[in-house]
Design a protein around this motif. Structure first.
Motif, PDB file in Angstrom:
ATOM      1  N   GLY A  59      20.146 -96.140 121.560  1.00  0.00           N
ATOM      2  CA  GLY A  59      21.322 -94.928 121.650  1.00  0.00           C
ATOM      3  C   GLY A  59      22.725 -95.355 121.823  1.00  0.00           C
ATOM      4  N   ASN A  60      22.842 -96.399 123.363  1.00  0.00           N
ATOM      5  CA  ASN A  60      24.299 -96.484 122.879  1.00  0.00           C
ATOM      6  C   ASN A  60      24.066 -98.253 123.402  1.00  0.00           C
ATOM      7  OD1 ASN A  60      22.978 -96.817 125.707  1.00  0.00           O
ATOM      8  ND2 ASN A  60      22.716 -94.350 125.478  1.00  0.00           N
ATOM      9  N   ARG A  64      20.765-100.838 124.528  1.00  0.00           N
ATOM     10  CA  ARG A  64      21.137-102.124 123.496  1.00  0.00           C
ATOM     11  C   ARG A  64      21.492-103.206 124.165  1.00  0.00           C
ATOM     12  NH1 ARG A  64      24.382 -98.228 120.472  1.00  0.00           N
ATOM     13  NH2 ARG A  64      25.961 -99.489 121.345  1.00  0.00           N
TER      14      ARG A  64
END
Length: 230
Positions: A59-60, A64
């Motif tokens: 999600g950020n 990642r």
């Protein structure tokens, strides 16, 4: 058993990178970067693993990044050299230096001027997912934090601090590093900055590097456009 080392290129695809980093010349720049990275990495003889937005999970940025490292390590690699696609000063000797560090049991870090880093070389045993995830990703503190973390695990070798490119100001300021750039990047900069004075280096030397390919990157289509607009 011989250790398996790979090069992980963590980056968005060219089209997505251009849509996020909107500056004049971005398409030509990131296309040339992709081709150059492929050539540089192939010279090492190591596997090159690209992780773009289609493979990255999280999600950020921190999620990642850490998920990508974890995923590649799970494929049987013992060591990784992790780079992005936005440091045009990156050369083969930076990669070779990090390979030498890994072979000596050290980790390696290449810092960028904005407080981040453009290269990280670590062994699988140096990577702890929760610790890495907890770093201040996308801030000017991340390089100092990762140094503190790595120093608890192994000796850290540092390679040159380089410039990365996130926006128009970063791209234009590459002119201050012209002697460290490949010919194609200089040509892109010249094309988009028509009033730029090339007195930053000897014009005859510049022409020689273009004609004889001293930078090992000929970029003929860009050169022809520059010649027509000069």
């Amino acid at each position: 058993m011989r250790e398996k080392t790979g090069i992980l290129i963590f980056s968005r695809s060219t089209d997505i990178e251009c849509s996020v980093k909107k500056f004049d010349g971005n398409q030509s720049f990131f296309e040339s970067q992709k081709e150059r990275l492929e050539n540089l990495c192939s010279k090492t003889g190591l596997d090159t693993i690209w992780y773009n937005e289609h493979l990255q999970v999280g999600g950020n940025f921190g999620e990642r990044f850490c998920n990508s490292i974890s995923s590649v390590f799970s494929k049987g690699y013992n060591s990784l050299i992790i780079i992005g696609n936005d440091s045009p000063q990156l050369k083969y000797y930076h990669l070779q230096s990090s390979i030498d560090s890994l072979q000596s049991g050290r980790v390696s870090l290449g810092k960028s001027f904005d407080g981040g880093f453009y290269l990280l070389a670590i062994k699988k045993q140096h990577f702890n997912y929760p610790e890495f995830l907890n770093l201040s990703w996308n801030t000017s503190k991340v390089s100092s934090e990762i140094i503190q973390l790595l120093q608890t695990k192994a000796k850290v070798s540092f390679i040159s601090t380089l410039k990365d490119v996130d926006n128009q100001l970063d791209f234009s300021s590459l002119l201050n590093f012209s002697k460290q750039l490949y010919t194609d990047v200089i040509l892109i900069l010249k094309r988009i900055q028509k009033f730029f004075d090339f007195n930053f280096q000897n014009p005859s030397l510049f022409n020689e590097k273009i004609i004889f390919g001293s930078f090992q990157n000929k970029a003929p289509p860009i050169l022809s456009r520059v010649c027509r607009t000069s």
